[in-house]
Design a protein around this motif. Structure first.
Motif, PDB file in Angstrom:
ATOM      1  N   GLY A   1       0.804  -1.221   0.000  1.00 40.59           N
ATOM      2  CA  GLY A   1       0.000   0.000   0.000  1.00 40.59           C
ATOM      3  C   GLY A   1       0.831   1.261   0.000  1.00 40.59           C
ATOM      4  N   LEU A   2       1.897   1.279   0.797  1.00 39.45           N
ATOM      5  CA  LEU A   2       2.725   2.481   0.912  1.00 39.45           C
ATOM      6  C   LEU A   2       3.405   2.839  -0.410  1.00 39.45           C
ATOM      7  CD1 LEU A   2       4.461   2.081   4.398  1.00 39.45           C
ATOM      8  CD2 LEU A   2       2.850   3.866   3.712  1.00 39.45           C
ATOM      9  N   PHE A   3       3.927   1.838  -1.116  1.00 40.56           N
ATOM     10  CA  PHE A   3       4.728   2.101  -2.310  1.00 40.56           C
ATOM     11  C   PHE A   3       3.931   1.989  -3.607  1.00 40.56           C
ATOM     12  CE2 PHE A   3       8.094   1.114   0.724  1.00 40.56           C
ATOM     13  CZ  PHE A   3       9.022   2.100   0.433  1.00 40.56           C
ATOM     14  N   PHE A   4       2.922   1.126  -3.648  1.00 39.15           N
ATOM     15  CA  PHE A   4       2.287   0.821  -4.931  1.00 39.15           C
ATOM     16  C   PHE A   4       0.835   1.287  -5.044  1.00 39.15           C
ATOM     17  CE2 PHE A   4       5.304  -3.019  -4.687  1.00 39.15           C
ATOM     18  CZ  PHE A   4       6.343  -2.267  -5.229  1.00 39.15           C
ATOM     19  N   GLY A   5       0.177   1.629  -3.943  1.00 42.06           N
ATOM     20  CA  GLY A   5      -1.176   2.152  -4.026  1.00 42.06           C
ATOM     21  C   GLY A   5      -2.259   1.096  -3.925  1.00 42.06           C
ATOM     22  N   PRO A   6      -3.545   1.516  -3.980  1.00 44.82           N
ATOM     23  CA  PRO A   6      -4.665   0.601  -3.707  1.00 44.82           C
ATOM     24  C   PRO A   6      -4.871  -0.484  -4.757  1.00 44.82           C
ATOM     25  CG  PRO A   6      -5.471   2.771  -4.344  1.00 44.82           C
ATOM     26  CD  PRO A   6      -3.994   2.907  -4.148  1.00 44.82           C
ATOM     27  N   ILE A   7      -4.567  -0.218  -6.041  1.00 45.11           N
ATOM     28  CA  ILE A   7      -4.844  -1.237  -7.065  1.00 45.11           C
ATOM     29  C   ILE A   7      -3.918  -2.441  -6.892  1.00 45.11           C
ATOM     30  CG2 ILE A   7      -4.839  -1.735  -9.527  1.00 45.11           C
ATOM     31  CD1 ILE A   7      -5.752   1.097 -10.052  1.00 45.11           C
ATOM     32  N   ALA A   8      -2.613  -2.193  -6.749  1.00 48.46           N
ATOM     33  CA  ALA A   8      -1.682  -3.303  -6.515  1.00 48.46           C
ATOM     34  C   ALA A   8      -2.001  -4.001  -5.200  1.00 48.46           C
ATOM     35  CB  ALA A   8      -0.243  -2.789  -6.503  1.00 48.46           C
ATOM     36  N   THR A   9      -2.406  -3.232  -4.191  1.00 47.98           N
ATOM     37  CA  THR A   9      -2.772  -3.829  -2.903  1.00 47.98           C
ATOM     38  C   THR A   9      -3.996  -4.719  -3.054  1.00 47.98           C
ATOM     39  OG1 THR A   9      -1.892  -1.889  -1.743  1.00 47.98           O
ATOM     40  CG2 THR A   9      -3.361  -3.334  -0.509  1.00 47.98           C
ATOM     41  N   GLY A  10      -4.978  -4.266  -3.830  1.00 44.76           N
ATOM     42  CA  GLY A  10      -6.179  -5.080  -4.043  1.00 44.76           C
ATOM     43  C   GLY A  10      -5.870  -6.361  -4.790  1.00 44.76           C
ATOM     44  N   ILE A  11      -5.031  -6.278  -5.831  1.00 46.70           N
ATOM     45  CA  ILE A  11      -4.643  -7.483  -6.576  1.00 46.70           C
ATOM     46  C   ILE A  11      -3.904  -8.450  -5.658  1.00 46.70           C
ATOM     47  CG2 ILE A  11      -3.085  -8.335  -8.382  1.00 46.70           C
ATOM     48  CD1 ILE A  11      -3.817  -5.875 -10.024  1.00 46.70           C
ATOM     49  N   TYR A  12      -2.950  -7.913  -4.897  1.00 44.13           N
ATOM     50  CA  TYR A  12      -2.176  -8.776  -4.003  1.00 44.13           C
ATOM     51  C   TYR A  12      -3.072  -9.397  -2.927  1.00 44.13           C
ATOM     52  CZ  TYR A  12       1.337 -10.340  -0.695  1.00 44.13           C
ATOM     53  OH  TYR A  12       2.095 -11.115   0.147  1.00 44.13           O
ATOM     54  N   ARG A  13      -3.987  -8.606  -2.385  1.00 42.07           N
ATOM     55  CA  ARG A  13      -4.843  -9.109  -1.310  1.00 42.07           C
ATOM     56  C   ARG A  13      -5.760 -10.221  -1.799  1.00 42.07           C
ATOM     57  NH1 ARG A  13      -5.140 -11.292   3.108  1.00 42.07           N
ATOM     58  NH2 ARG A  13      -7.053 -11.035   4.307  1.00 42.07           N
ATOM     59  N   LEU A  14      -6.342 -10.056  -2.981  1.00 49.74           N
ATOM     60  CA  LEU A  14      -7.208 -11.117  -3.504  1.00 49.74           C
ATOM     61  C   LEU A  14      -6.391 -12.370  -3.796  1.00 49.74           C
ATOM     62  CD1 LEU A  14     -10.105 -11.856  -4.468  1.00 49.74           C
ATOM     63  CD2 LEU A  14      -9.314 -11.320  -6.769  1.00 49.74           C
TER      64      LEU A  14
END
Length: 515
Positions: A251-264
């Motif tokens: 989240g800190l470095f890549f933002g919500p979209i990468a975080t959402g992909i990683y989380r799913l």
């Protein structure tokens, strides 16, 4: 506080923990699987539907906010759950004191979460986080009110009651979340799902738990629990940093979209580990604690639990890796590219199968300090690794960023698990590491074979099938492959299956004697 039914135990008659009957342990393991299977099954359906209705951005925002909530919940509990479950002699005064402290602190910590929400949003450079964190702050209070009654049920291996609570909360909150997503609520559908899940779970928990707090709170009792729980709390914060550093830095470095992909991508294998291995983790602490003074029995029970976790956990992760491509295609184009981090995180889940039971094992024999040291070392190493990746992959696309974080997580988990197994099995329990690992070898082979199934079937055109059909074909082929290998290579699996068969279907162990 109203004076209700008597506490679980009074000071004059402490609860003495002894080895539970095998039938009770088997029942607890069975209900633990029902509990987790039902919760994960409903969660998978809900997650799939919400992923089809929403996108990575909404999932990423929720994940960033939940990290703050989880930090607060870990600080609030202070390791009291483990202290209640593990303690040899537990009195009603211990429970009353723990509940009083958690209830009062719950209000304060929840208010603190709401107060620092703007700072959390500023740190992530995401203004939407402020309101989302404020809305999720009540989760901290509800966790504080639920901790003691849930610990009482787990200590007594009453997983049937816990199963009722968890299943009902998961289903009803899923219905609310999906309905709001269909209505166009966006991120607030996910927020409402979290709040409804916690609220229903809290209400049902107090209905099914027979324990009620009294008006008297003896602070001396909480000091006795804290002797153990402070070590567990230290370990809990280390585990949180270890397990969530990937999400924090994504989240800190890549933002919500990468975080959402990683989380799913992480959530799917994590849910399978939940239903297969963490079901055993729920039973492991209370059942291993009963053998803390008999190291031979302790080691035997730990090896049995690890073997069971491997045979149910590793093959399903192999099947999930096999179906990753069509599964992501089924979710929709907004999730394109998620299949690669999903496959990498299946490998992470497979490595994690060997670490899930080590924490409860160290706690059961009264050595949570070692767990804390391992967790903090892993967490700090993860912070350095993920921060370095953040600077290297800042300009990559979100799927590549998620994949890089996943691969780093696998490498970290391999190193940490190797150290953890040696510390727990060899140093703390005095057993052979090979004895711990060798029974799981057939499950490793079965999982590997299942994961490799697409490489053969895709040559026959399986990759051209519609996504849903592809999931079913690859899943069935991978599952049958894994099952065949386990049946032919693992005698314990055959014995376990035969014991569950009706008597008329069992093969006799010895030929009948002639007249």
């Amino acid at each position: 506080m109203a004076n209700a039914s008597p506490p679980v135990a009074v000071e004059a008659a402490p609860v003495q923990a002894g080895p539970p009957p095998k039938s009770k342990v088997r029942s607890a393991i069975g209900w633990s699987y029902v509990l987790t299977a039902g919760r994960v099954g409903s969660s998978i359906v809900v997650t799939f539907l919400l992923a089809m209705l929403l996108g990575p951005d909404e999932f990423g925002i929720l994940t960033m906010a939940l990290v703050l909530v989880m930090i607060a919940q870990t600080i609030l509990q202070q390791g009291l759950v483990s202290a209640i479950v593990q303690r040899d002699k537990l009195t009603g005064a211990h429970l009353d004191a723990a509940f009083g402290v958690l209830a009062i602190a719950g209000f304060g910590v929840a208010a603190l979460v709401a107060a620092i929400s703007p700072l959390w949003a500023l740190m992530y450079r995401e203004p939407r986080l402020t309101l989302v964190c404020v809305a999720l702050a009540p989760l901290v209070l509800m966790q504080g009110l639920a901790t003691v009654p849930e610990a009482v049920l787990r200590r007594e291996l009453q997983f049937r009651a816990v199963a009722i609570r968890t299943l009902l909360a998961a289903v009803l909150s899923g219905v609310v979340g999906i309905a709001l997503a269909v209505a166009g609520a966006g991120i607030w559908a996910l927020v409402a799902q979290q709040l409804v899940n916690a609220l229903i779970g809290l209400i049902v928990l107090w209905i099914v738990c027979p324990w009620r707090p009294s008006r008297r709170i003896r602070l001396g009792a909480i000091r006795e629990l804290w002797t153990f729980s402070l070590h567990s709390a230290n370990a809990g914060l280390g585990v949180l940093l270890s397990n969530r550093a990937d999400l924090i830095f994504t989240g800190l470095f890549f933002g919500p979209i990468a975080t959402g992909i990683y989380r799913l991508a992480a959530r799917l294998p994590d849910m399978l580990v939940d239903v297969t291995v963490r079901s055993l983790q729920q039973v492991a602490l209370p059942s291993l604690s009963r053998h803390q003074n008999d190291r031979t029995a302790f080691v035997n029970h730990l090896v049995q639990l690890q073997h069971l976790g491997a045979i149910v956990g590793l093959p399903v992760l192999g099947v999930l890796a096999a179906t990753a491509g069509p599964l992501v295609g089924f979710l929709g184009p907004q999730w394109a590219g998620t299949e690669v981090p999903l496959q990498v995180l299946c490998l992470f889940g497979a490595v994690n199968v060997y670490g899930v039971l080590l924490g409860p094992a160290l706690q059961a024999i009264g050595q949570p300090g070692k767990l804390a040291a391992i967790s903090w070392a892993r967490g700090l190493l993860g912070v350095a690794t993920f921060a370095a990746l953040g600077t290297l992959f800042g300009s990559a696309n979100p799927a590549a960023q998620a994949t890089a974080i996943a691969m780093a997580g696998v490498c970290l988990q391999v190193v940490v698990n190797a150290v953890s197994i040696w510390v727990t099995v060899r140093r703390a329990a005095g057993a052979s590491v090979l004895r711990f690992l060798l029974p799981t070898l057939p499950a490793v082979v079965a999982a590997t074979a299942a994961a490799l199934v697409p490489y053969g079937l895709n040559r026959l055109g399986a990759d051209e099938l519609p996504p849903l059909v592809g999931v079913m074909v690859l899943g069935a082929a991978g599952g049958l492959t894994a099952a065949a290998i386990l049946w032919t290579t693992d005698r314990r699996v055959r014995d376990l299956v035969r014991k569950r068969l009706p008597r008329r279907f069992r093969r006799p162990s010895h030929p009948p004697r002639s007249a």
